[in-house]
Every structure is written in structure tokens, then in C-alpha cells.
Design an enzyme around this catalytic site. Structure first.
Site, PDB file in Angstrom:
ATOM      1  N   ASP A 123       6.882   3.189  13.071  1.00  0.00           N
ATOM      2  CA  ASP A 123       7.717   4.321  13.224  1.00  0.00           C
ATOM      3  C   ASP A 123       6.688   4.683  14.313  1.00  0.00           C
ATOM      4  O   ASP A 123       6.180   4.017  14.465  1.00  0.00           O
ATOM      5  CB  ASP A 123       7.157   5.212  11.627  1.00  0.00           C
ATOM      6  CG  ASP A 123       5.555   5.161  11.423  1.00  0.00           C
ATOM      7  OD1 ASP A 123       5.099   4.711  12.315  1.00  0.00           O
ATOM      8  OD2 ASP A 123       5.544   6.297  10.765  1.00  0.00           O
TER       9      ASP A 123
ATOM     10  N   ASP B 172       5.322   3.879   1.455  1.00  0.00           N
ATOM     11  CA  ASP B 172       4.053   3.303   2.604  1.00  0.00           C
ATOM     12  C   ASP B 172       3.115   4.468   2.555  1.00  0.00           C
ATOM     13  O   ASP B 172       3.416   5.305   2.079  1.00  0.00           O
ATOM     14  CB  ASP B 172       4.072   2.906   3.544  1.00  0.00           C
ATOM     15  CG  ASP B 172       4.666   4.521   4.502  1.00  0.00           C
ATOM     16  OD1 ASP B 172       3.085   5.469   4.560  1.00  0.00           O
ATOM     17  OD2 ASP B 172       5.313   5.116   4.630  1.00  0.00           O
TER      18      ASP B 172
ATOM     19  N   CYS C 247     -12.236 -10.009 -12.590  1.00  0.00           N
ATOM     20  CA  CYS C 247     -10.778  -9.830 -11.959  1.00  0.00           C
ATOM     21  C   CYS C 247     -10.034 -10.601 -11.426  1.00  0.00           C
ATOM     22  O   CYS C 247     -11.660 -11.734 -11.330  1.00  0.00           O
ATOM     23  CB  CYS C 247     -11.131  -8.278 -10.841  1.00  0.00           C
ATOM     24  SG  CYS C 247      -9.994  -8.822  -9.702  1.00  0.00           S
TER      25      CYS C 247
ATOM     26  N   CYS D 167      -8.225 -11.506  -9.358  1.00  0.00           N
ATOM     27  CA  CYS D 167      -8.106 -11.690  -7.869  1.00  0.00           C
ATOM     28  C   CYS D 167      -9.125 -12.015  -7.128  1.00  0.00           C
ATOM     29  O   CYS D 167     -10.282 -12.373  -7.186  1.00  0.00           O
ATOM     30  CB  CYS D 167      -7.901 -10.684  -6.828  1.00  0.00           C
ATOM     31  SG  CYS D 167      -9.221  -9.351  -6.506  1.00  0.00           S
TER      32      CYS D 167
ATOM     33  N   CYS E 112     -12.803 -10.618  -4.945  1.00  0.00           N
ATOM     34  CA  CYS E 112     -13.619 -10.768  -6.783  1.00  0.00           C
ATOM     35  C   CYS E 112     -14.205 -12.254  -6.829  1.00  0.00           C
ATOM     36  O   CYS E 112     -15.101 -11.720  -7.246  1.00  0.00           O
ATOM     37  CB  CYS E 112     -12.964 -10.295  -8.035  1.00  0.00           C
ATOM     38  SG  CYS E 112     -12.750  -7.985  -7.620  1.00  0.00           S
TER      39      CYS E 112
ATOM     40  N   HIS F 123      -8.389  -5.315  -2.271  1.00  0.00           N
ATOM     41  CA  HIS F 123      -8.195  -6.063  -4.042  1.00  0.00           C
ATOM     42  C   HIS F 123      -7.566  -4.512  -4.397  1.00  0.00           C
ATOM     43  O   HIS F 123      -7.577  -5.039  -5.511  1.00  0.00           O
ATOM     44  CB  HIS F 123     -10.632  -5.714  -4.352  1.00  0.00           C
ATOM     45  CG  HIS F 123     -10.188  -4.923  -6.021  1.00  0.00           C
ATOM     46  ND1 HIS F 123     -10.200  -6.107  -7.047  1.00  0.00           N
ATOM     47  CD2 HIS F 123     -10.178  -3.865  -6.212  1.00  0.00           C
ATOM     48  CE1 HIS F 123     -10.117  -5.581  -7.940  1.00  0.00           C
ATOM     49  NE2 HIS F 123     -10.231  -4.015  -8.141  1.00  0.00           N
TER      50      HIS F 123
END
Lengths: 382, 434
Positions: B96, B261, B371, B373, B376, B398
Site C-alpha cells: 500500500d 493488518d 509459554c 513459543c 520465550c 512473541h
């Protein structure tokens, strides 16, 4: 813990009433007997102290160097002591009218004594001392030059004198860089490879740029060293030279880089023969804007000629010919489209102007190439 | 529903050593650094939104790219520049103009041709038409007779956006560009948005971005979407520019939103006063241990001699040490909070913010320990420390990952996905000069 340090020293008489003491001491100990006199204003507005705060990033740089394999710090730090520090001359040793050996006796307080109780103040070298203090090494002896005075005014004067030197000219630093391989601060480290390439281009008899780059030792060069360094850095980071670097290592294929650079700039010197080799005043091609923009064209063309690893000077020449008609390096005016026109000598060495010129030349080159390309090959995207 | 992350060159340096706070000396920016989609082994985003305003920079908003990076992006195209092949899932690229960068200008600084050229060089999958943001919102304008509330200059922005969308679509067809075009609807009220959508559909758009909604309250956004619903063709998909309202995603989906977004999961990590660390339920406050040299307020006080530098450094170190001991089970929550608050008082004498309660909650729950992820697991307690860019940005990553999990748990699969057309990737596509 002893309550005083006894260190071998040399007393030097410099001028009437001025005595200096040179000695070595473990840098880890300095903060035990010397304080930093930070500048501030008291309640009544009176000025106190003279030192600026530590510059942490600078300290980190020195610390990294001190933690490297075999560091050396030859320049002495400067301390001012009050009269609690005494010099005792040795007997029966060689002396001169101006110097004699002996010992310097420095009273040591407890580890946690307050700054006011310390007999010394750091006049010069606080960043070095801080770096040694923080470094993960057992000890690091340094050289010290000290004078004894109870007068803060004298300390302040010396502080101003040692810190009012002129920094080295950048050009000289860049010229010296290729001769070093120690661990240097990051911003210097980043310029080492470009500086090395510049030196080769300026010296190599086969180089189209031989003797043309202005450096400290080559003041007749027509192209500013900074223009070339910028062009090289751009290409090393994002352009044709990047593939000859190894990610995550210091190694690089210097020979291939130089070959590509020689081929391209040889082609430039032929295609723009009348404009090449003039002064920056006469030809904008030799100027920062011209050199950096043509560096971006080097990256664009190199990528386009993917047939060989390093395009030849003839290949570059053929591609550059298509740009010749719209270039206005020495006369006339550039026509960037959208009504944007610029007289040839109004192009400045600013990022805006370099952007404008580069984008225009790249777009021109692309549209010409697209006209020639009848059957582009197609591949799927992912 | 697809989530696009707006790019502003947010990368982390994998060579960064958190104990010594140093980088590798051989690190090459961007080449050695990692984007969010390279850090995680599972999907974190569906795509990236790349704005011309961010790439080129405009006015006070400097570019996030160096000159040579910008040219490399245009030479190589975005898929290669962003190393999409290293993401765990197939990512889409949307372009954009980044209309917020030039919101205070009379007219957008770009021409439609320039924008088309930019999208094509970057090899995006989707391209949003050139627009001009409307910041005003006044539903009163929809009441009969309320027409005159809205200033002519604001109406002109909507008109300009629609005209550019028309030109954009016409030139897109004529130039046989390969990305999918989106029209932009700008408005100042539910009805004005709906009328813009209606016009865009008439032009031939079936994927429409709704702009200017960032400052609106969720309720106002829903009002507009409900109004748009009355004119929306069943096949028309909507994209919300810059909007995340997790609690309303289901309703958004019902109202035809196929994608959106937002940078807020990333930005909240280091911009928000309280909500810095996302979990599936609560959001936690990160523990502030600012770098002495990075904190301008503290730096000024040190330079002027009001605060001894030594003392500040001692406290900063004590905070980092306390966190280390806490993680090893040798420090209680109270002990850590005390040290943190002492340093905080030094940095901010006025104590405008009192973090005591929030810090206690963060340390008591220690959410990073549970967590799963990649950030982490690797960073452990460093992820909760609000300090330099390397820690803060990883916490942002995260948050993006956590947000994406929530999005997927809602079970909102993208609606009516279109057949992907294969696109050429050779250097410069030859186009019929139309």
C-alpha cells in the site's frame, strides 16, 4: 590488605616548580586511590569538579579490545595527587639533572572509602580505567603520569589541556585502516574492507582509478575518498560485491571484488571518456552524486548480466552505452520526468539528489533492456 | 481471516548476547538478522504489508531502509528480500502507499503510475490503490440535513481516493499487471463509507480496503461495517487497514472482513504503559530496566551532575542481577520489586507511574515460563525485561505469535479464497505497452 602502595617511579623536573612522576600500576587498583571529579553545580551555584560522565559505548569498545588476545595500551593515564602521596628518591643510582628514580608511596584506604578520602583524581583516562575495571581479566598494568597538587584549579587546567587536542582527520584514519587487523571499534571495523578495496584501486597499475582517489598521501586525486567509500559500502551491503563476502565471518574474496570493480570502472572510463578524469567542478561524474549513483548502476547491471560470475569490461560497456544519451555530467540539464529538470552542476551530494539520479538512471536502463528483451524466461514463484 | 503484519524493518539480531549485551562484530545488518517469520517454527502471520511511505520515507517520517537496501528490494523483489522461503507457511505480500505518512499533505505525493511500478517491482500478490486518509468521524452527517457538517476538503479526499482507485484499476488492466488490485474506501461516517464501497464495486473491485479506521472506537467500526453490509456484494471481501480488535473478530468475519493488518501486537511490547506481554488471557506489564545511555531523562541528570553515574550503574546492574536470581529461585517477588522500584524512582523522580502492583502480578505469574513459543523458550526471563530493542522486539514477536494463535483458535478460516494465478518472476516482465 596493605594500607599503602609502594611503586617504582621516575621523578621528572619539567619546569621550575613542576614535577611529574611516571610509574606503572595494575589498572584494576586505580579506583582504590583515585576518584573521578564529576562536574556539577552546588546549591549556591558554585561549580564543582570538571570530569564528564563515562561514555558507556566508548568504554565497551575499549573493554572488547582489552579482552582480546594481546592488547596494548601505550598511552599513560594522567592523575593528580594531593600531598598525602610522597616520592622517595632511591640512593646510589643513576640520575640526570632532570630525572631520578625512586618509589612513590600512595596511601590506600579501605576498599569502600568514599571519593573524598582518596588521595588522587583522574585527569585523563577515565574511559580506559573504567574499561579495565569492568573487563573480565585478572589484572592489566598501565602507565601513569602523575603530578602532585592540592589545587583543583591546576587539575582543571590540565584536564582542559589534554582534552583540547584535534581529532585525526577521517581521511588519514581510512588510509591507515588496511594496515591493521586488531579489534577496532565497530564503526571503524565496518570501513576496513571498503578502505582496503579503495587502496588497491588507487595503487594497482591495472586499475582505471589508479591515482585518481584523493587521500592523505595522494592530494592530487580528483575523486574524494568518501565518494568511493560510500559506493563500495553500498555495493558490499546490498549490491554486486555482497556475494563475495561470507556471512558471519570476516573473510571475503577480495580478488573477485577487485576484478569486478576494475571491469566496471574501466567501462565507465571508456563510455564516458570526455567526462572522465576531469575535476568535480567540471564533471559531476567525478563528484559524490555521480560516483555513488553509478555504483548503484554497477549493482543493477551486474545483476542483469547473470551469465557470468564477473562480467567483463566489454559486457559492462555494452550495457552502459544505452545510458550515455541521457547523461548530463558536464553540460546541459537532466530531465527526470514529471517536470523535474536539473542543471548539470546543480546536482548535490545529498541522499535526495543521489536517490533522484539513481532511480532515474535505473528506470531508463530497465526500460531500454525491456525493449531489447523479446523472450524473457519464466519460472514459477515459490 | 488473514493477518498481515505491516513491515517497518523490524528484525532481531541472533548474534546478540543477552548476558554481556554485545553483538557479533561480523554481523551484517538485515542479512544476518531475522524477521518474525524466520524466528518461529510455526506460523505467526499470513503475510506482510509493505508501504511505499515506509520504504521511501516521507517528510518527517524517515525511511526505515538505507538507500542501497531500498534499491535491492526493487531489484530482487519483496519475496526474496524478505526471505519468504524461510517462513514455516506460505506468505502473501500486500503493498500500500502508507497514507498515514502523508496525511497532512494536500494531495498524495505519488502518482498512480509510480505506485503501480513500485508494486510490480516488489512483486506483491496484492496492491492497494492510492488513497488519502480521512481522520474525521462524525455519524451525525448521516442524519437527514446533516450533510453540511462535513467540510468540503474532507469530501474532496474521498473523491480523490475514488478517482485514483478508478485510474488505478484502469491502468492495472491495461498494463496487465499480475498482482490483485484492492480499492480503498475512505469515509467520515457509516453511510459515507458504504457509498464509497458501492462506487468501488461498480468500478469492478471485489477486494476492498477500508482506510482511516485506526482512531475509531470498536463500536464505530462495527457501525460502519454494518452499513457497508447493506451494499456489499456477497463476493466482495474487505480488508481493514491498521485495525486489530481481537474481541470483535468474529463479527468482523460475519461482515465480510477477509483480512486485516496491524502493528499493535508488536508495538504494544514497547510502547504501551501496561499491556506489554500477551498471553492467551491476560496482558502483562514488562519490567522496566532502562539502559542508562538509552534513557534521555536519566542521561541529562547524569550529565548535569545531579545523579552520580556510578550510583545509576550500580542500580541498573542490581536490577539485572535480581532478575537472574529470581529466575534461579533465589529471590522472592518482593525482593525483585523493591530493587526495580528503587531504580525506577531514580529514573523518574516524579514517579508519574507506579508499577508496584503490575510488577508483582507479572513476577508472581511468571508467564514466560509457561509459554511454548520459540522466543520465550530461548530467551526465558529476558523476554519480560523492558530494555533495549533486542529484548523489546523479541517480546513484540512473541505477542504476534500469541495473537496469531488466538486468531486461529477462533476458527476463522479465510473465506472464498481465489484461485492463485501463477506469476512470472523473471527479472523484468515484458509488458504490452498499452
Amino acid at each position: 590488605m596493605p594500607n599503602e602502595l609502594i611503586l617504582p617511579a621516575v621523578e621528572v623536573k619539567q619546569a621550575p616548580g613542576r614535577k611529574l612522576y611516571c610509574f606503572a600500576v595494575d589498572g584494576k587498583l586505580v579506583h582504590r586511590f583515585a576518584a573521578i571529579s564529576r562536574v556539577s553545580r552546588k546549591e549556591d551555584g558554585g561549580l564543582h569538579g570538571y570530569q564528564r560522565p563515562e561514555v558507556l559505548s566508548h568504554i565497551e569498545g575499549i573493554r572488547d579490545y582489552i579482552e582480546s588476545s594481546s592488547p596494548m595500551v601505550p598511552n599513560a593515564i594522567v592523575l593528580a595527587f594531593d600531598s598525602r602521596v610522597r616520592f622517595k628518591a632511591a640512593s646510589g643510582v643513576t640520575t640526570t639533572p632532570y630525572s631520578r628514580p625512586g618509589v612513590l608511596i600512595i596511601p590506600l584506604g579501605r576498599d569502600e572509602q568514599s571519593d573524598e578520602q582518596k588521595p588522587g583524581f583522574v585527569v585523563d583516562g577515565q574511559q580506559r580505567i573504567a574499561a579495565i575495571r569492568d573487563a573480565t581479566i585478572r589484572s592489566f598494568p598501565i602507565c601513569v603520569t602523575a603530578f602532585i597538587t592540592n589545587d583543583v584549579r591546576q587539575q582543571t587546567e590540565q584536564f582542559l589541556l589534554v582534552n583540547s587536542t584535534k581529532p585525526l582527520p577521517k581521511g588519514l584514519i581510512y588510509e591507515l585502516l588496511p594496515r591493521t587487523d586488531a579489534q577496532l571499534p565497530v564503526q571503524l571495523h565496518r570501513r576496513r574492507l571498503p578502505a582496503l578495496l579503495l587502496e588497491q584501486l588507487n595503487l594497482d597499475p591495472n586499475s582505471p582509478l589508479k591515482g585518481m582517489i584523493h587521500t592523505a598521501t595522494n592530494p592530487v586525486g580528483r575523486i574524494k575518498d568518501n565518494s568511493i567509500l560510500k559506493m563500495l559500502e553500498n555495493s558490499l551491503n546490498d549490491g554486486a560485491l555482497h556475494k563475495f563476502r561470507k556471512l558471519g565471518s570476516k573473510e571475503a574474496d577480495i580478488e573477485s571484488m577487485l576484478e569486478l570493480l576494475r571491469n566496471y570502472w574501466t567501462a565507465i572510463s571508456r563510455v564516458f571518456h570526455p567526462e572522465w578524469g576531469l575535476s568535480t567542478k567540471q564533471s559531476r561524474l567525478m563528484h559524490g552524486a555521480g560516483i555513488v549513483s553509478m555504483g548503484f548502476i554497477m549493482d543493477t547491471i551486474s545483476e542483469h548480466i547473470q551469465s557470468t560470475r564477473i562480467p567483463t569490461d566489454l559486457q559492462y560497456e555494452a550495457e552502459l552505452q544505452s545510458l550515455r544519451p541521457m547523461c548530463r555530467w558536464t553540460t546541459g540539464e537532466w530531465d527526470f520526468g514529471n517536470g523535474q529538470k536539473r542543471k548539470w552542476n546543480e546536482l548535490q551530494n545529498t541522499s535526495q539528489d543521489i536517490d533522484l539520479l539513481s532511480k532515474y538512471l535505473i528506470a531508463q536502463y530497465r526500460s531500454r533492456v525491456m525493449h531489447q528483451e523479446k523472450t524473457p524466461h519464466r519460472t514459477s514463484r515459490r | 481471516m488473514k493477518f498481515f503484519l505491516p513491515d517497518s524493518q523490524d528484525l532481531v539480531d541472533p548474534s546478540f548476547d543477552f548476558e554481556r549485551e554485545r553483538r557479533s562484530t561480523t554481523r551484517q545488518r538485515q542479512h544476518d538478522d531475522l524477521y518474525a517469520h524466520e524466528v518461529f517454527s510455526t506460523p505467526t502471520i499470513d503475510g506482510l504489508l509493505v508501504s511505499k511511505g515506509i520504504v521511501d520515507g516521507f517528510g518527517a517520517t524517515g525511511s526505515r531502509y538505507t538507500q542501497s537496501q531500498r534499491l535491492r528490494l526493487l531489484r530482487h523483489g519483496a519475496p526474496r528480500f524478505f526471505r519468504l522461503e524461510r517462513a514455516p507457511n506460505a506468505l502473501k505480500l500486500m503493498g500500500d502507499c502508507g497514507a498515514f505518512t502523508y496525511v497532512h499533505e494536500e494531495e498524495p505525493p505519488y502518482s498512480v503510475d509510480e505506485v503501480l511500478e513500485f508494486y510490480e517491482n516488489c512483486r506483491f500478490d496484492h496492491g492497494v490503490s492510492l488513497d488519502h486518509v480521512i481522520l474525521e468521524f462524525n455519524p451525525g452527517a448521516d442524519i437527514p440535513g446533516g450533510k453540511n457538517i462535513i467540510d468540503a476538503s474532507i469530501r474532496a479526499r474521498q473523491k480523490l481516493t475514488l478517482e485514483r482507485a478508478k485510474e488505478f484499476l484502469r491502468k492495472h488492466k491495461a498494463g496487465r499487471y499480475s498482482f490483485e488490485p484492492l480499492g480503498v474506501a475512505q469515509g467520515w461516517s457509516p453511510k459515507s463509507y458504504a457509498s464509497a464501497v458501492k462506487s468501488l464495486q461498480k468500478m469492478g473491485y471485489d477486494y476492498i480496503a477500508i482506510g482511516g479506521m485506526v482512531p475509531l472506537k470498536s463500536r464505530e467500526i462495527l457501525m460502519c461495517l454494518e452499513e457497508i453490509q447493506t451494499v456489499r456484494n456477497p463476493a466482495t471481501r474487505l480488508h481493514l487497514l491498521g485495525v486489530t480488535r481481537t474481541e470483535h473478530l468474529r463479527e468482523f468475519a460475519r461482515l465480510g472482513v477477509a483480512s486485516f493488518d496491524s502493528t499493535s501486537p508488536l508495538r504494544q511490547a514497547f510502547k504501551d504503559d501496561r499491556d506489554n506481554y500477551y498471553t492467551n488471557g491476560l496482558k502483562y506489564t514488562a519490567l522496566r530496566i532502562p539502559q542508562i545511555e538509552g534513557n534521555s531523562l536519566l542521561q541529562r541528570k547524569i550529565l548535569s551532575g545531579q545523579i552520580p553515574q556510578e550510583r545509576a550503574r550500580k542500580m541498573e546492574r542490581a536490577c539485572l542481577e535480581a532478575m537472574k536470581l529470581f529466575e534461579a529461585g533465589k529471590h522472592t517477588v518482593r525482593q525483585v520489586v523493591e530493587v526495580l522500584l528503587e531504580y525506577e524512582r531514580l529514573c523518574d523522580r516524579e514517579q508519574k507511574k507506579d508499577h508496584a502492583g503490575a510488577y508483582e502480578k507479572t513476577l508472581t505469574d511468571a508467564p514466560w515460563r509457561n509459554c511454548p513459543c520459540d522466543v520465550c523458550k530461548e530467551l526465558k526471563y529476558h523476554v519480560i525485561i523492558f530494555r533495549g530493542a533486542e529484548r523489546n522486539r523479541r517480546r513484540g514477536f512473541h505477542n504476534i505469535w500469541t495473537f496469531y494463535q488466538q486468531l486461529r483458535n477462533l476458527g476463522l478460516e479465510a473465506t472464498n479464497t481465489r484461485q492463485e494465478t501463477e506469476r512470472p518472476t523473471h527479472q523484468w516482465r515484458s509488458r504490452a505497452n498499452g
